[in-house]
Every structure is written in C-alpha cells, then in structure tokens.
Design a protein around this motif. Sequence first.
Motif, mmCIF file in Angstrom:
data_model
loop_
_atom_site.group_PDB
_atom_site.id
_atom_site.type_symbol
_atom_site.label_atom_id
_atom_site.label_comp_id
_atom_site.label_asym_id
_atom_site.label_seq_id
_atom_site.Cartn_x
_atom_site.Cartn_y
_atom_site.Cartn_z
ATOM 1 N N SER A 177 0.848 -1.176 0.016
ATOM 2 C CA SER A 177 0.058 -0.050 -0.007
ATOM 3 C C SER A 177 0.878 1.189 0.075
ATOM 4 C CB SER A 177 -0.803 -0.074 1.269
ATOM 5 O OG SER A 177 -0.125 0.240 2.461
ATOM 6 N N PRO A 178 0.294 2.330 -0.297
ATOM 7 C CA PRO A 178 0.953 3.656 -0.122
ATOM 8 C C PRO A 178 1.679 3.840 1.074
ATOM 9 C CG PRO A 178 -0.758 3.982 -1.537
ATOM 10 C CD PRO A 178 -1.119 2.800 -0.947
ATOM 11 N N GLN A 179 1.063 3.487 2.052
ATOM 12 C CA GLN A 179 1.600 3.778 3.456
ATOM 13 C C GLN A 179 2.809 2.664 3.935
ATOM 14 O OE1 GLN A 179 0.218 5.903 6.080
ATOM 15 N NE2 GLN A 179 2.393 5.368 6.824
ATOM 16 N N GLU A 180 2.626 1.599 3.350
ATOM 17 C CA GLU A 180 3.583 0.619 3.552
ATOM 18 C C GLU A 180 5.192 0.749 2.857
ATOM 19 O OE1 GLU A 180 1.158 -3.771 4.147
ATOM 20 O OE2 GLU A 180 1.471 -2.795 2.167
ATOM 21 N N LEU A 181 4.689 1.472 1.635
ATOM 22 C CA LEU A 181 5.799 2.118 0.904
ATOM 23 C C LEU A 181 6.414 3.256 1.621
ATOM 24 C CD1 LEU A 181 7.849 2.121 -1.474
ATOM 25 C CD2 LEU A 181 6.225 3.445 -2.784
ATOM 26 N N ALA A 182 5.494 4.004 2.315
ATOM 27 C CA ALA A 182 6.048 5.123 2.801
ATOM 28 C C ALA A 182 6.757 4.971 4.184
ATOM 29 C CB ALA A 182 4.780 6.251 3.344
ATOM 30 N N ASP A 183 6.446 3.923 4.875
ATOM 31 C CA ASP A 183 7.089 3.421 6.116
ATOM 32 C C ASP A 183 8.478 2.896 5.803
ATOM 33 O OD1 ASP A 183 4.705 4.285 7.601
ATOM 34 O OD2 ASP A 183 3.869 1.988 7.769
ATOM 35 N N ALA A 184 8.429 2.046 4.680
ATOM 36 C CA ALA A 184 9.656 1.409 4.387
ATOM 37 C C ALA A 184 10.654 2.281 4.009
ATOM 38 C CB ALA A 184 9.479 0.293 3.120
ATOM 39 N N ILE A 185 10.398 3.352 3.366
ATOM 40 C CA ILE A 185 11.463 4.282 2.953
ATOM 41 C C ILE A 185 11.563 5.730 4.021
ATOM 42 C CG2 ILE A 185 11.513 3.599 0.727
ATOM 43 C CD1 ILE A 185 9.799 6.076 0.052
ATOM 44 N N ASN A 186 10.817 5.598 5.140
ATOM 45 C CA ASN A 186 10.801 6.557 5.949
ATOM 46 C C ASN A 186 10.430 7.925 5.779
ATOM 47 O OD1 ASN A 186 11.185 7.273 8.703
ATOM 48 N ND2 ASN A 186 13.522 8.111 8.565
ATOM 49 N N SER A 221 1.208 10.918 -8.009
ATOM 50 C CA SER A 221 0.541 11.823 -8.708
ATOM 51 C C SER A 221 1.176 12.785 -9.878
ATOM 52 C CB SER A 221 -0.407 12.730 -7.864
ATOM 53 O OG SER A 221 0.454 13.513 -7.192
ATOM 54 N N GLY A 222 2.625 12.766 -9.658
ATOM 55 C CA GLY A 222 3.349 13.433 -10.611
ATOM 56 C C GLY A 222 3.718 14.925 -9.952
ATOM 57 N N LYS A 223 3.321 15.472 -8.739
ATOM 58 C CA LYS A 223 3.608 16.622 -8.285
ATOM 59 C C LYS A 223 4.827 16.766 -7.764
ATOM 60 C CE LYS A 223 -1.463 17.306 -6.770
ATOM 61 N NZ LYS A 223 -2.560 17.498 -5.679
ATOM 62 N N ARG A 224 5.489 15.757 -7.378
ATOM 63 C CA ARG A 224 6.987 15.944 -6.873
ATOM 64 C C ARG A 224 7.639 14.698 -7.467
ATOM 65 N NH1 ARG A 224 5.351 19.832 -5.330
ATOM 66 N NH2 ARG A 224 5.384 20.719 -3.407
ATOM 67 N N ILE A 225 9.044 14.662 -7.670
ATOM 68 C CA ILE A 225 9.897 13.641 -8.075
ATOM 69 C C ILE A 225 10.887 13.223 -6.960
ATOM 70 C CG2 ILE A 225 11.696 12.897 -9.725
ATOM 71 C CD1 ILE A 225 10.228 14.623 -11.847
ATOM 72 N N PRO A 226 11.037 11.845 -6.488
ATOM 73 C CA PRO A 226 12.079 11.857 -5.339
ATOM 74 C C PRO A 226 13.417 12.239 -6.026
ATOM 75 C CG PRO A 226 11.381 9.745 -6.430
ATOM 76 C CD PRO A 226 10.362 10.872 -7.243
ATOM 77 N N ASP A 227 14.239 12.646 -4.804
ATOM 78 C CA ASP A 227 15.601 12.688 -5.274
ATOM 79 C C ASP A 227 16.347 11.589 -5.546
ATOM 80 O OD1 ASP A 227 16.944 11.526 -2.687
ATOM 81 O OD2 ASP A 227 15.969 13.242 -1.781
ATOM 82 N N ILE A 228 17.441 11.708 -6.110
ATOM 83 C CA ILE A 228 18.250 10.451 -6.534
ATOM 84 C C ILE A 228 18.455 9.451 -5.480
ATOM 85 C CG2 ILE A 228 20.454 11.315 -6.292
ATOM 86 C CD1 ILE A 228 19.282 9.027 -8.966
ATOM 87 N N ILE A 229 18.780 9.585 -4.360
ATOM 88 C CA ILE A 229 19.065 8.793 -3.264
ATOM 89 C C ILE A 229 17.742 8.203 -2.716
ATOM 90 C CG2 ILE A 229 19.916 8.507 -0.810
ATOM 91 C CD1 ILE A 229 22.179 9.239 -2.911
ATOM 92 N N THR A 230 16.891 8.933 -2.609
ATOM 93 C CA THR A 230 15.519 8.186 -2.370
ATOM 94 C C THR A 230 14.981 7.247 -3.399
ATOM 95 O OG1 THR A 230 14.892 10.119 -1.123
ATOM 96 C CG2 THR A 230 13.095 8.728 -1.634
ATOM 97 N N PHE A 231 15.135 7.649 -4.717
ATOM 98 C CA PHE A 231 14.675 7.047 -5.757
ATOM 99 C C PHE A 231 15.329 5.603 -5.824
ATOM 100 C CE2 PHE A 231 15.449 5.851 -10.308
ATOM 101 C CZ PHE A 231 13.982 6.433 -10.963
ATOM 102 N N MET A 232 16.773 5.660 -5.730
ATOM 103 C CA MET A 232 17.378 4.430 -5.575
ATOM 104 C C MET A 232 16.873 3.330 -4.072
ATOM 105 S SD MET A 232 19.557 4.541 -7.820
ATOM 106 C CE MET A 232 20.606 3.417 -7.782
ATOM 107 N N HIS A 233 16.381 4.196 -3.037
ATOM 108 C CA HIS A 233 15.951 3.377 -2.017
ATOM 109 C C HIS A 233 14.594 2.748 -2.464
ATOM 110 C CE1 HIS A 233 15.174 3.685 2.508
ATOM 111 N NE2 HIS A 233 15.127 2.442 2.268
ATOM 112 N N ILE A 234 13.709 3.678 -3.330
ATOM 113 C CA ILE A 234 12.368 3.169 -3.456
ATOM 114 C C ILE A 234 12.737 1.766 -4.249
ATOM 115 C CG2 ILE A 234 10.379 3.537 -5.107
ATOM 116 C CD1 ILE A 234 10.870 6.473 -4.309
#
Length: 198
Positions: free
Chosen positions: A151-160, A171-184
């Motif tokens: 779920s979105p909540q589970e992904l959020a919890d997993a990457i803090n 939704s495309g309103k934001r793009i994760p930075d590269i470090i977060t991107f790799m973590h996702i």
Amino acid sequence: MKILIADDQILIVEDLLDELSTLFPESMCLGTSKPSEIIPMFRKYAFDVVFMDIDLAGKNGIEIAGKILEIKPRTNIIYITGFEKFALESYKTIASAFLVKPISTEMLKRAMDTLRFPVSDITDELLQTHYSGKSIIGAKITKYREEAGMSPQELADAINVAVQTVYRWESGKRIPDIITFMHIAKVLGIDAEKLICF
C-alpha cells in the motif's frame, strides 16, 4: 561511476585498476602514486569513489581525503592501508570503508556494495529534465508498488517518508531525489532503471 585509486605503491595502483575495471567495466577507473596529483585529478573528474592510501609517501591520506570532501562532500572515501591502527582516525572523514592490505576481490566487492553514498548513472537532472510534467515515474512507482503488494502507507514506512509524499510522487506533483529514488527501487525489489525506462 568514476573511481580514483591513490596509493604510493604503483603496483598496488595497477592491481586495483585491473581488479576494479574487471568488476565495473562501465566505470572510469584512474590511479596515481603521486600525492601531488590527487587533488588536481579530483578537481578535473569529480570522482564518485576514491580508494585512498593513508600513508602516501609521507603525506597524510586522511588530510587529503578531507580536502576532497570539501570539494565534493558526497564522495565515497575507501581507505586502504597496511596498518589497522589508522582505522579509528580514518572515520573522522566519514569513510565508506577501511581495507587492510592485502586487498582481496571479495573485500573490494563488499566495500563497493556498501557505499555510504550510492552511485548511479541516473542523476537528479536526468529525472527532472525527462520526467517532470506527466508522471511517468509516478506511474512506474504505482505499478511496481502494486505488483509488490504494498500500500502507499507501507511504501512510505519502508523508506521513512510521509504517506502524502508517496501520493505526491505517484500523482506527478513531485519527483524523488536520486538517493530516495534508489531506495524506492531497492524496497520494491527492482532495478532503478525500470522506474525510468519507457
């Protein structure tokens, strides 16, 4: 990925260049045995990873590493030395690893697999330039998150991060930075490139 090997013993430089070029054939690997060349080479190439001998023909490798980190703070410094007594002092410069000579292939792999600052060919600029506007990345995150049964909540919890952040990405309103991107990508169990390929 750009890698620099700095050791006052030219044979060690050559051995590490051969080993790292074999392990990471797509990387640019350069080396020097002259302390005076380290900073100029770093200014020219902005290496991602620096293998730094601590005792460089009378020069202090830890001090040179400190200068490198002033230029590019997210550089991965991996100290190499024949003396374990330097280990504690080396961590004053936030080292990614500390390797005692002789250095085996397994030691190199382990050090490169656990870099403090992950290295990728995917840059923030690439993401912003090619994928802002319509949420190509957001759609990919949603797709692979759902395939992973999260779920979105589970992904959020997993990457803090807050769940609202995940919603903004998807939704495309934001793009994760590269470090977060790799973590996702790691949390979703996929290669990071899958999140940006068409």
